[in-house]
Scaffold this motif. Structure first.
Motif, PDB file in Angstrom:
ATOM      1  N   ASP A   3       0.776  -1.364   0.093  1.00 33.63           N
ATOM      2  CA  ASP A   3      -0.046  -0.048   0.046  1.00 33.63           C
ATOM      3  C   ASP A   3       0.822   1.153   0.129  1.00 33.63           C
ATOM      4  O   ASP A   3       0.601   2.193  -0.661  1.00 33.63           O
ATOM      5  CB  ASP A   3      -0.865  -0.058   1.182  1.00 33.63           C
ATOM      6  CG  ASP A   3      -2.228  -0.905   1.155  1.00 33.63           C
ATOM      7  OD1 ASP A   3      -2.508  -1.358  -0.056  1.00 33.63           O
ATOM      8  OD2 ASP A   3      -2.650  -1.504   2.167  1.00 33.63           O
ATOM      9  N   ASN A   4       2.104   1.229   0.688  1.00 33.47           N
ATOM     10  CA  ASN A   4       2.828   2.391   0.841  1.00 33.47           C
ATOM     11  C   ASN A   4       3.518   2.741  -0.313  1.00 33.47           C
ATOM     12  O   ASN A   4       3.576   3.782  -0.653  1.00 33.47           O
ATOM     13  CB  ASN A   4       3.809   2.135   1.987  1.00 33.47           C
ATOM     14  CG  ASN A   4       4.338   3.255   2.672  1.00 33.47           C
ATOM     15  OD1 ASN A   4       3.704   4.364   2.226  1.00 33.47           O
ATOM     16  ND2 ASN A   4       5.185   3.120   3.559  1.00 33.47           N
ATOM     17  N   LEU A   5       3.919   1.555  -1.248  1.00 35.35           N
ATOM     18  CA  LEU A   5       4.560   1.710  -2.461  1.00 35.35           C
ATOM     19  C   LEU A   5       3.541   2.286  -3.453  1.00 35.35           C
ATOM     20  O   LEU A   5       3.937   3.060  -4.304  1.00 35.35           O
ATOM     21  CB  LEU A   5       4.875   0.317  -2.969  1.00 35.35           C
ATOM     22  CG  LEU A   5       5.826   0.228  -4.124  1.00 35.35           C
ATOM     23  CD1 LEU A   5       6.970   1.027  -4.047  1.00 35.35           C
ATOM     24  CD2 LEU A   5       6.246  -1.227  -4.547  1.00 35.35           C
ATOM     25  N   SER A   6       2.373   1.726  -3.574  1.00 35.31           N
ATOM     26  CA  SER A   6       1.236   2.274  -4.623  1.00 35.31           C
ATOM     27  C   SER A   6       0.994   3.485  -4.280  1.00 35.31           C
ATOM     28  O   SER A   6       0.844   4.488  -5.060  1.00 35.31           O
ATOM     29  CB  SER A   6       0.060   1.681  -4.553  1.00 35.31           C
ATOM     30  OG  SER A   6      -0.232   0.474  -3.809  1.00 35.31           O
ATOM     31  N   GLN A   7       1.013   3.952  -3.010  1.00 38.36           N
ATOM     32  CA  GLN A   7       0.934   5.571  -2.759  1.00 38.36           C
ATOM     33  C   GLN A   7       1.834   6.586  -3.047  1.00 38.36           C
ATOM     34  O   GLN A   7       1.773   7.435  -3.618  1.00 38.36           O
ATOM     35  CB  GLN A   7       0.393   5.629  -1.120  1.00 38.36           C
ATOM     36  CG  GLN A   7      -0.862   4.977  -0.599  1.00 38.36           C
ATOM     37  CD  GLN A   7      -1.086   5.065   0.968  1.00 38.36           C
ATOM     38  OE1 GLN A   7       0.023   5.612   1.636  1.00 38.36           O
ATOM     39  NE2 GLN A   7      -2.337   4.958   1.448  1.00 38.36           N
ATOM     40  N   ARG A   8       3.076   5.693  -2.606  1.00 40.39           N
ATOM     41  CA  ARG A   8       4.181   6.671  -3.313  1.00 40.39           C
ATOM     42  C   ARG A   8       3.983   6.892  -4.973  1.00 40.39           C
ATOM     43  O   ARG A   8       4.343   8.059  -5.277  1.00 40.39           O
ATOM     44  CB  ARG A   8       5.487   6.101  -3.036  1.00 40.39           C
ATOM     45  CG  ARG A   8       5.793   6.447  -1.673  1.00 40.39           C
ATOM     46  CD  ARG A   8       7.504   6.046  -1.152  1.00 40.39           C
ATOM     47  NE  ARG A   8       7.266   5.370   0.122  1.00 40.39           N
ATOM     48  CZ  ARG A   8       8.046   4.104   0.354  1.00 40.39           C
ATOM     49  NH1 ARG A   8       9.079   3.908  -0.591  1.00 40.39           N
ATOM     50  NH2 ARG A   8       8.064   3.608   1.514  1.00 40.39           N
ATOM     51  N   LYS A   9       3.908   5.658  -5.560  1.00 33.37           N
ATOM     52  CA  LYS A   9       3.998   5.789  -7.172  1.00 33.37           C
ATOM     53  C   LYS A   9       2.849   6.795  -7.288  1.00 33.37           C
ATOM     54  O   LYS A   9       2.999   7.584  -8.422  1.00 33.37           O
ATOM     55  CB  LYS A   9       3.632   4.189  -7.498  1.00 33.37           C
ATOM     56  CG  LYS A   9       3.752   4.322  -8.915  1.00 33.37           C
ATOM     57  CD  LYS A   9       5.056   4.682  -9.351  1.00 33.37           C
ATOM     58  CE  LYS A   9       5.231   4.574 -10.768  1.00 33.37           C
ATOM     59  NZ  LYS A   9       6.515   4.938 -11.472  1.00 33.37           N
ATOM     60  N   LEU A  10       1.384   6.775  -6.913  1.00 30.32           N
ATOM     61  CA  LEU A  10       0.415   7.358  -7.081  1.00 30.32           C
ATOM     62  C   LEU A  10       0.731   8.977  -6.989  1.00 30.32           C
ATOM     63  O   LEU A  10       0.512   9.791  -7.643  1.00 30.32           O
ATOM     64  CB  LEU A  10      -0.849   7.112  -6.390  1.00 30.32           C
ATOM     65  CG  LEU A  10      -1.948   8.122  -6.663  1.00 30.32           C
ATOM     66  CD1 LEU A  10      -2.394   7.835  -8.180  1.00 30.32           C
ATOM     67  CD2 LEU A  10      -3.145   7.368  -5.766  1.00 30.32           C
ATOM     68  N   LEU A  11       1.669   9.458  -5.670  1.00 29.52           N
ATOM     69  CA  LEU A  11       2.027  10.565  -5.362  1.00 29.52           C
ATOM     70  C   LEU A  11       2.853  11.159  -6.621  1.00 29.52           C
ATOM     71  O   LEU A  11       3.007  12.374  -7.049  1.00 29.52           O
ATOM     72  CB  LEU A  11       2.536  10.723  -4.073  1.00 29.52           C
ATOM     73  CG  LEU A  11       2.954  12.021  -3.621  1.00 29.52           C
ATOM     74  CD1 LEU A  11       1.866  12.925  -3.325  1.00 29.52           C
ATOM     75  CD2 LEU A  11       3.494  11.856  -2.086  1.00 29.52           C
ATOM     76  N   GLU A  12       4.008  10.196  -6.940  1.00 26.78           N
ATOM     77  CA  GLU A  12       4.761  10.645  -7.780  1.00 26.78           C
ATOM     78  C   GLU A  12       4.014  10.951  -9.261  1.00 26.78           C
ATOM     79  O   GLU A  12       4.504  12.148  -9.711  1.00 26.78           O
ATOM     80  CB  GLU A  12       6.039   9.474  -8.248  1.00 26.78           C
ATOM     81  CG  GLU A  12       6.813   9.350  -7.194  1.00 26.78           C
ATOM     82  CD  GLU A  12       7.909   7.985  -7.113  1.00 26.78           C
ATOM     83  OE1 GLU A  12       7.738   7.707  -8.515  1.00 26.78           O
ATOM     84  OE2 GLU A  12       8.400   7.657  -6.631  1.00 26.78           O
ATOM     85  N   ILE A  13       3.239  10.113  -9.736  1.00 28.17           N
ATOM     86  CA  ILE A  13       2.724  10.726 -10.859  1.00 28.17           C
ATOM     87  C   ILE A  13       1.697  11.963 -10.698  1.00 28.17           C
ATOM     88  O   ILE A  13       1.713  12.442 -11.735  1.00 28.17           O
ATOM     89  CB  ILE A  13       1.559   9.246 -11.011  1.00 28.17           C
ATOM     90  CG1 ILE A  13       2.460   7.958 -11.634  1.00 28.17           C
ATOM     91  CG2 ILE A  13       0.632   9.548 -12.279  1.00 28.17           C
ATOM     92  CD1 ILE A  13       1.600   6.800 -11.871  1.00 28.17           C
TER      93      ILE A  13
END
Length: 98
Positions: A3-13
């Motif tokens: 979850d943390n990884l997807s949130q980071r990726k979403l934040l980067e995008i």
């Protein structure tokens, strides 16, 4: 962790998209006055149009001539009508005299 990884990726995008939007907005703001100026030039520019209507006028004259030739009452028809009217007048006179 996932979850943390997807949130980071979403934040980067999302951050990347916001940056692109800022760049696009700046570019539009830069170009907008030039576009407005060119639009105003287009609005105030007088257009000169030169149309060659000679061929169209000739076609219209030709059609008019054809129509005039076809609409003319032939002389023989007028003579025939005159003879018939004269004959009918003579008949009326003959009937009145009798």
């Amino acid at each position: 962790m996932r979850d943390n990884l997807s949130q980071r990726k979403l934040l980067e995008i999302l951050t990347s998209e916001i940056e692109q939007l800022k760049e696009t907005t700046e570019n539009v703001k830069e170009v907008a006055p030039e576009i407005a100026k060119q639009l105003e030039e287009l609005k105030t520019t007088k257009l000169k149009v030169d149309l060659n209507t000679g061929k169209l006028e000739q076609i219209l004259k030709d059609h008019e001539n054809v129509l005039q030739r076809k609409l003319v009452i032939p002389r023989w028809f007028l003579v025939l009508i005159g003879v018939v009217v004269l004959f009918l007048l003579m008949e009326v006179m003959w009937l009145l005299v009798r």
